[in-house]
Write a protein that holds these residues in place. Structure first.
Motif, PDB file in Angstrom:
ATOM      1  N   ILE A  98      -8.107 114.422  55.919  1.00 37.38           N
ATOM      2  CA  ILE A  98      -9.426 113.833  55.712  1.00 37.38           C
ATOM      3  C   ILE A  98     -10.346 114.341  56.813  1.00 37.38           C
ATOM      4  N   LYS A  99     -11.528 114.817  56.423  1.00 34.97           N
ATOM      5  CA  LYS A  99     -12.503 115.340  57.381  1.00 34.97           C
ATOM      6  C   LYS A  99     -13.812 114.577  57.230  1.00 34.97           C
ATOM      7  N   LEU A 100     -14.387 114.193  58.361  1.00 33.11           N
ATOM      8  CA  LEU A 100     -15.670 113.487  58.384  1.00 33.11           C
ATOM      9  C   LEU A 100     -16.693 114.342  59.111  1.00 33.11           C
ATOM     10  N   TYR A 101     -17.799 114.638  58.413  1.00 36.88           N
ATOM     11  CA  TYR A 101     -18.894 115.410  58.992  1.00 36.88           C
ATOM     12  C   TYR A 101     -20.089 114.483  59.189  1.00 36.88           C
ATOM     13  N   ARG A 102     -20.585 114.389  60.401  1.00 35.55           N
ATOM     14  CA  ARG A 102     -21.790 113.611  60.690  1.00 35.55           C
ATOM     15  C   ARG A 102     -22.881 114.561  61.150  1.00 35.55           C
ATOM     16  N   THR A 103     -23.967 114.599  60.398  1.00 36.22           N
ATOM     17  CA  THR A 103     -25.043 115.532  60.703  1.00 36.22           C
ATOM     18  C   THR A 103     -26.373 114.893  60.356  1.00 36.22           C
ATOM     19  N   LYS A 104     -27.443 115.345  60.992  1.00 41.38           N
ATOM     20  CA  LYS A 104     -28.754 114.754  60.744  1.00 41.38           C
ATOM     21  C   LYS A 104     -29.861 115.745  61.072  1.00 41.38           C
ATOM     22  N   THR A 105     -31.051 115.410  60.537  1.00 39.25           N
ATOM     23  CA  THR A 105     -32.266 116.158  60.821  1.00 39.25           C
ATOM     24  C   THR A 105     -33.287 115.172  61.390  1.00 39.25           C
ATOM     25  N   ASP A 106     -34.520 115.620  61.510  1.00 34.41           N
ATOM     26  CA  ASP A 106     -35.573 114.716  61.989  1.00 34.41           C
ATOM     27  C   ASP A 106     -35.864 113.609  60.980  1.00 34.41           C
ATOM     28  N   LEU A 107     -35.486 113.841  59.698  1.00 37.42           N
ATOM     29  CA  LEU A 107     -35.813 112.872  58.659  1.00 37.42           C
ATOM     30  C   LEU A 107     -34.599 112.159  58.077  1.00 37.42           C
ATOM     31  N   TYR A 108     -33.433 112.809  58.094  1.00 44.87           N
ATOM     32  CA  TYR A 108     -32.283 112.262  57.395  1.00 44.87           C
ATOM     33  C   TYR A 108     -31.045 112.184  58.294  1.00 44.87           C
ATOM     34  N   GLU A 109     -30.149 111.286  57.885  1.00 45.30           N
ATOM     35  CA  GLU A 109     -28.845 111.148  58.531  1.00 45.30           C
ATOM     36  C   GLU A 109     -27.772 111.128  57.446  1.00 45.30           C
ATOM     37  N   PHE A 110     -26.728 111.941  57.614  1.00 45.58           N
ATOM     38  CA  PHE A 110     -25.679 112.073  56.605  1.00 45.58           C
ATOM     39  C   PHE A 110     -24.292 111.882  57.217  1.00 45.58           C
ATOM     40  N   SER A 111     -23.404 111.253  56.447  1.00 47.49           N
ATOM     41  CA  SER A 111     -21.971 111.215  56.736  1.00 47.49           C
ATOM     42  C   SER A 111     -21.259 111.720  55.491  1.00 47.49           C
ATOM     43  N   ILE A 112     -20.495 112.782  55.637  1.00 48.77           N
ATOM     44  CA  ILE A 112     -19.817 113.425  54.503  1.00 48.77           C
ATOM     45  C   ILE A 112     -18.312 113.380  54.750  1.00 48.77           C
ATOM     46  N   THR A 113     -17.569 112.751  53.845  1.00 45.51           N
ATOM     47  CA  THR A 113     -16.121 112.645  53.975  1.00 45.51           C
ATOM     48  C   THR A 113     -15.447 113.430  52.859  1.00 45.51           C
ATOM     49  N   ILE A 114     -14.541 114.336  53.233  1.00 45.66           N
ATOM     50  CA  ILE A 114     -13.789 115.146  52.274  1.00 45.66           C
ATOM     51  C   ILE A 114     -12.311 114.798  52.421  1.00 45.66           C
ATOM     52  N   SER A 115     -11.712 114.310  51.342  1.00 48.79           N
ATOM     53  CA  SER A 115     -10.308 113.880  51.364  1.00 48.79           C
ATOM     54  C   SER A 115      -9.503 114.710  50.371  1.00 48.79           C
ATOM     55  N   GLN A 116      -8.340 115.200  50.807  1.00 52.53           N
ATOM     56  CA  GLN A 116      -7.475 115.929  49.895  1.00 52.53           C
ATOM     57  C   GLN A 116      -6.774 114.924  48.977  1.00 52.53           C
ATOM     58  N   SER A 117      -7.326 114.760  47.789  1.00 56.69           N
ATOM     59  CA  SER A 117      -6.794 113.827  46.806  1.00 56.69           C
ATOM     60  C   SER A 117      -7.364 114.216  45.453  1.00 56.69           C
ATOM     61  N   GLU A 118      -6.525 114.208  44.420  1.00 53.75           N
ATOM     62  CA  GLU A 118      -6.994 114.624  43.097  1.00 53.75           C
ATOM     63  C   GLU A 118      -8.164 113.771  42.643  1.00 53.75           C
ATOM     64  N   CYS A 119      -9.176 114.436  42.095  1.00 52.04           N
ATOM     65  CA  CYS A 119     -10.417 113.768  41.707  1.00 52.04           C
ATOM     66  C   CYS A 119     -10.804 114.240  40.309  1.00 52.04           C
ATOM     67  N   THR A 120     -11.261 113.326  39.474  1.00 52.89           N
ATOM     68  CA  THR A 120     -11.656 113.636  38.105  1.00 52.89           C
ATOM     69  C   THR A 120     -13.151 113.419  37.919  1.00 52.89           C
ATOM     70  N   ASN A 121     -13.838 114.436  37.412  1.00 49.39           N
ATOM     71  CA  ASN A 121     -15.268 114.336  37.148  1.00 49.39           C
ATOM     72  C   ASN A 121     -15.510 113.313  36.036  1.00 49.39           C
ATOM     73  N   ALA A 122     -16.382 112.357  36.287  1.00 51.93           N
ATOM     74  CA  ALA A 122     -16.605 111.253  35.348  1.00 51.93           C
ATOM     75  C   ALA A 122     -17.217 111.720  34.034  1.00 51.93           C
ATOM     76  N   MET A 123     -17.924 112.846  34.032  1.00 50.79           N
ATOM     77  CA  MET A 123     -18.570 113.327  32.814  1.00 50.79           C
ATOM     78  C   MET A 123     -17.711 114.330  32.053  1.00 50.79           C
ATOM     79  N   SER A 124     -17.201 115.339  32.750  1.00 54.18           N
ATOM     80  CA  SER A 124     -16.478 116.430  32.085  1.00 54.18           C
ATOM     81  C   SER A 124     -14.974 116.211  32.008  1.00 54.18           C
ATOM     82  N   GLY A 125     -14.447 115.361  32.873  1.00 55.48           N
ATOM     83  CA  GLY A 125     -13.005 115.178  32.923  1.00 55.48           C
ATOM     84  C   GLY A 125     -12.289 116.258  33.708  1.00 55.48           C
ATOM     85  N   GLU A 126     -13.047 117.197  34.288  1.00 57.59           N
ATOM     86  CA  GLU A 126     -12.446 118.279  35.071  1.00 57.59           C
ATOM     87  C   GLU A 126     -11.839 117.718  36.356  1.00 57.59           C
TER      88      GLU A 126
END
Length: 268
Positions: A98-126
């Motif tokens: 699991i990787k957590l990226y914390r990054t920001k600009t003058d206007l925005y703040e983001f936290s992005i978490t990427i986890s190795q775990s199977e994921c299914t697209n809710a629309m396409s089923g991919e």
């Protein structure tokens, strides 16, 4: 009479042509009508020079996507909003991928978490091998917006080629080190697979790729008897234990923390 008229017409034409090719501007300076004019330059953007993303994530309800490159994280929404964020190194979980990226600009703040775990697209089923969770807000907001989706790493396109073994554990190798031929493999970066010859037996397997990480997994070989002194076993062990890679000068170098190295040469 006709000849005189023709000559007068020709003389008139030449005088008109001369007057069209020269003149004076408002300042009295002579100029040439046929003088080359400066052409406005058009800047052409070469999409091939666009920095390659090493990870792509997407989500639905609402639709969004994010691309991670070495220099920039680019977040886009279905409304056409595009936010460029500084690239940062992740905070890694100690006991899972699991990787957590914390990054920001003058206007925005983001936290992005990427986890190795199977994921299914809710629309396409991919299905995808990673889950993506994003929390973001404008700096003046009090609460974060939370969205979820799926993603995958983009395997380095430079791996997509045919490679023949050149060095094994710091030593040059030759045909005499193997029963039939030098180990050779063809890598399919799009499918994350490889196949080839281990020196005595046929082999195939899969690639596990993340940024800065390359592993050859699920390596399978045929079971033909190999002659004495054959280094196929040493080669397969080194290949399976490698986790880092480098590509330069048409060479693919694989290594691990134990300093085991495998060097391949690109062949056409």
């Amino acid at each position: 009479m006709k000849k005189i008229v023709f000559n007068l017409f020709a003389l008139y034409f030449l005088m008109m042509l001369a007057s069209c090719n020269s003149g004076k501007n408002e300042n009295g300076t002579e100029f040439s009508v046929d003088e080359p004019k400066e052409i406005e330059k058009t800047v052409v953007t070469d999409n091939q020079n666009e920095e390659k993303a090493y990870f792509i994530g997407t989500g639905t309800e609402p639709f969004w996507d994010i691309k991670l490159t070495n220099s920039t994280f680019i977040f886009k929404t279905i409304d056409g909003d595009s936010i460029s964020l500084p690239s940062v190194e992740p905070i890694r979980a100690a006991d899972s991928n699991i990787k957590l990226y914390r990054t920001k600009t003058d206007l925005y703040e983001f936290s992005i978490t990427i986890s190795q775990s199977e994921c299914t697209n809710a629309m396409s089923g991919e299905k995808s091998p990673y889950k993506v969770s994003i929390e973001y807000k404008k700096n003046e907001d009090l609460t974060f917006t939370k969205i979820n989706g799926c993603g995958h790493y983009v395997t380095d396109y430079r791996l997509h080629d045919i490679w023949v073994l050149e060095e094994l554990n710091g030593k040059k190798v030759g045909i005499a080190d193997f029963s039939k031929e030098l180990p050779q493999m063809e890598v399919n970066a799009k499918e994350n697979t490889f196949s080839g010859h281990a020196g005595c037996n046929r082999m195939n397997g899969q690639l596990f790729f993340e940024k800065g990480l390359l592993r050859f997994v699920n390596v399978v070989t045929t079971r033909m008897m190999c002659g004495p002194g054959n280094k196929e076993g040493e080669f397969v062990k080194a290949l399976s234990s490698s986790i880092h890679y480098k590509i330069e000068n048409n060479r693919l170098t694989l290594s691990n923390p134990d300093k085991t190295t495998v060097v391949f040469k690109k062949v056409d």
